[in-house]
Design a protein around this motif. Structure first.
Motif, short mmCIF file in Angstrom:
data_model
loop_
_atom_site.label_atom_id
_atom_site.label_comp_id
_atom_site.label_asym_id
_atom_site.label_seq_id
_atom_site.Cartn_x
_atom_site.Cartn_y
_atom_site.Cartn_z
N VAL A 199 0.85 -1.20 0.00
CA VAL A 199 0.00 0.00 0.00
C VAL A 199 0.88 1.24 0.00
O VAL A 199 0.70 2.14 -0.81
CB VAL A 199 -0.94 0.00 1.23
N ILE A 213 -5.87 3.24 6.30
CA ILE A 213 -4.44 3.30 5.99
C ILE A 213 -3.71 4.12 7.05
O ILE A 213 -2.66 3.70 7.56
CB ILE A 213 -4.20 3.91 4.59
N GLU A 270 -1.19 -4.99 2.34
CA GLU A 270 -2.60 -5.30 2.57
C GLU A 270 -2.81 -6.76 2.18
O GLU A 270 -2.51 -7.16 1.06
CB GLU A 270 -3.46 -4.39 1.70
#
Length: 67
Positions: A3, A49, A9
């Motif tokens: 990511v 995130i 991920e």
């Protein structure tokens, strides 16, 4: 899938639902799992995130503190 900056991920499908777990490698030998969530759209939510980056930063700061 990477990511950002060493944050990965992991995608898991279970009973028709898709779950994502953020992780990173620690010294190339250990996989550290962070926050997970159920993904309901194509785009990964920015808040998830940011949460994973914060947890990753805290993890490595705590590790350095105990060396």
């Amino acid at each position: 899938m990477e990511v950002t900056d060493g944050l990965y991920e992991i995608r898991i499908e279970y009973q028709g639902n898709i779950f994502r777990i953020f992780s990173c490698f620690d010294e190339g030998k250990l996989v550290v799992l962070f926050n997970g969530f159920q993904k309901k759209s194509q785009k990964t939510p920015q808040g998830e995130i940011e949460k994973a980056i914060k947890i990753k930063t805290e993890y490595f700061a705590e590790k350095l503190k105990h060396k």
